[in-house]
Motif scaffolding. Sequence first.
Motif, short mmCIF file in Angstrom:
data_model
loop_
_atom_site.label_atom_id
_atom_site.label_comp_id
_atom_site.label_asym_id
_atom_site.label_seq_id
_atom_site.Cartn_x
_atom_site.Cartn_y
_atom_site.Cartn_z
N LEU A 11 0.81 -1.23 0.00
CA LEU A 11 0.00 0.00 0.00
C LEU A 11 0.84 1.27 0.00
CD1 LEU A 11 -2.87 -0.97 2.47
CD2 LEU A 11 -2.98 -0.78 -0.02
N SER A 12 1.99 1.21 0.66
CA SER A 12 2.82 2.42 0.71
C SER A 12 3.52 2.71 -0.61
CB SER A 12 3.87 2.31 1.82
OG SER A 12 4.74 1.22 1.57
N GLY A 13 3.52 1.78 -1.51
CA GLY A 13 4.17 1.97 -2.81
C GLY A 13 3.14 2.08 -3.92
N VAL A 14 2.71 0.94 -4.43
CA VAL A 14 1.77 0.91 -5.55
C VAL A 14 0.44 1.54 -5.16
CG1 VAL A 14 0.48 -0.58 -7.12
CG2 VAL A 14 2.87 -1.07 -6.64
N VAL A 19 -3.47 5.98 -6.08
CA VAL A 19 -4.32 7.06 -5.57
C VAL A 19 -3.80 8.42 -6.04
CG1 VAL A 19 -5.10 8.24 -3.47
CG2 VAL A 19 -5.11 5.76 -3.57
N THR A 20 -2.50 8.62 -5.97
CA THR A 20 -1.91 9.89 -6.40
C THR A 20 -2.18 10.16 -7.87
OG1 THR A 20 -0.18 9.81 -4.73
CG2 THR A 20 0.27 11.14 -6.67
N GLY A 21 -2.13 9.13 -8.69
CA GLY A 21 -2.28 9.30 -10.13
C GLY A 21 -3.71 9.32 -10.63
N THR A 22 -4.67 8.93 -9.80
CA THR A 22 -6.04 8.81 -10.30
C THR A 22 -7.08 9.63 -9.54
OG1 THR A 22 -6.51 6.86 -8.94
CG2 THR A 22 -5.62 6.47 -11.17
N SER A 23 -6.75 10.17 -8.41
CA SER A 23 -7.74 10.87 -7.59
C SER A 23 -7.73 12.38 -7.85
CB SER A 23 -7.46 10.64 -6.10
OG SER A 23 -8.32 11.44 -5.31
N VAL A 24 -8.90 12.94 -8.13
CA VAL A 24 -9.02 14.39 -8.33
C VAL A 24 -8.72 15.15 -7.03
CG1 VAL A 24 -10.64 14.19 -10.24
CG2 VAL A 24 -11.51 14.41 -7.90
N HIS A 25 -8.65 14.44 -5.93
CA HIS A 25 -8.33 15.06 -4.64
C HIS A 25 -6.83 15.17 -4.40
CE1 HIS A 25 -12.55 14.88 -3.71
NE2 HIS A 25 -12.54 13.59 -4.01
N SER A 26 -6.05 14.53 -5.25
CA SER A 26 -4.60 14.54 -5.11
C SER A 26 -4.02 15.84 -5.66
CB SER A 26 -4.00 13.35 -5.89
OG SER A 26 -2.63 13.52 -6.09
N ARG A 27 -3.16 16.47 -4.87
CA ARG A 27 -2.49 17.70 -5.34
C ARG A 27 -1.64 17.41 -6.58
NH1 ARG A 27 -0.90 18.52 0.72
NH2 ARG A 27 0.02 16.57 0.15
N ARG A 30 -4.02 17.09 -9.56
CA ARG A 30 -4.56 18.39 -9.98
C ARG A 30 -3.49 19.22 -10.69
NH1 ARG A 30 -6.77 18.66 -4.60
NH2 ARG A 30 -5.63 20.58 -4.25
N ALA A 31 -2.27 19.20 -10.17
CA ALA A 31 -1.18 19.95 -10.81
C ALA A 31 -0.86 19.37 -12.18
CB ALA A 31 0.07 19.94 -9.92
N GLY A 32 -0.81 18.05 -12.29
CA GLY A 32 -0.53 17.40 -13.57
C GLY A 32 -1.65 17.64 -14.58
N ASP A 33 -2.89 17.62 -14.11
CA ASP A 33 -4.02 17.88 -14.99
C ASP A 33 -3.95 19.30 -15.56
OD1 ASP A 33 -6.72 17.11 -16.09
OD2 ASP A 33 -7.33 18.81 -14.82
N MET A 51 -0.38 24.33 -0.99
CA MET A 51 0.15 23.16 -0.30
C MET A 51 1.29 22.59 -1.14
SD MET A 51 -3.35 21.21 0.82
CE MET A 51 -4.27 21.53 -0.67
N VAL A 52 2.09 21.74 -0.54
CA VAL A 52 3.22 21.14 -1.25
C VAL A 52 2.70 20.16 -2.31
CG1 VAL A 52 5.22 19.62 -0.99
CG2 VAL A 52 4.75 21.35 0.72
N ILE A 53 3.27 20.24 -3.50
CA ILE A 53 2.99 19.28 -4.57
C ILE A 53 4.25 18.41 -4.65
CG2 ILE A 53 2.39 18.97 -6.99
CD1 ILE A 53 1.42 21.93 -6.92
N GLU A 54 4.21 17.28 -3.94
CA GLU A 54 5.41 16.45 -3.78
C GLU A 54 5.99 15.98 -5.10
OE1 GLU A 54 2.46 15.65 -2.42
OE2 GLU A 54 2.66 15.60 -0.25
N GLY A 55 5.15 15.70 -6.09
CA GLY A 55 5.62 15.15 -7.35
C GLY A 55 6.59 16.04 -8.09
#
Length: 84
Positions: A11-14, A19-27, A30-33, A51-55
């Motif tokens: 869960l901590s990896g894949v 979640v990061t790549g598919t959720s509209v709630h992910s910063r 949203r930044a990538g979109d 907020m921080v955009i870790e990617g």
Amino acid sequence: MGANPLTYSGLSGVGDLIVTGTSVHSRNWRAGDALGRGRKTTKTSKKNMGMVIEGISTTKVAYELAKELGVYMPITSAIYKVDL
């Protein structure tokens, strides 16, 4: 570099990656979109997100580390060259 490969497959990896790549709630999502649609640059995304955009910072570090270690990472290289 000594990491346990099973960490990534859990869960901590894949799970986090999905979640990061598919959720509209992910910063990151949203930044990538916004970047992909041409509405914002990474600089304006960082400024406006509040907020921080870790990617964004992670891509830079992963790209530099891959170069240093001689690891072929074509997707990371392509993302790095987009707008960082």
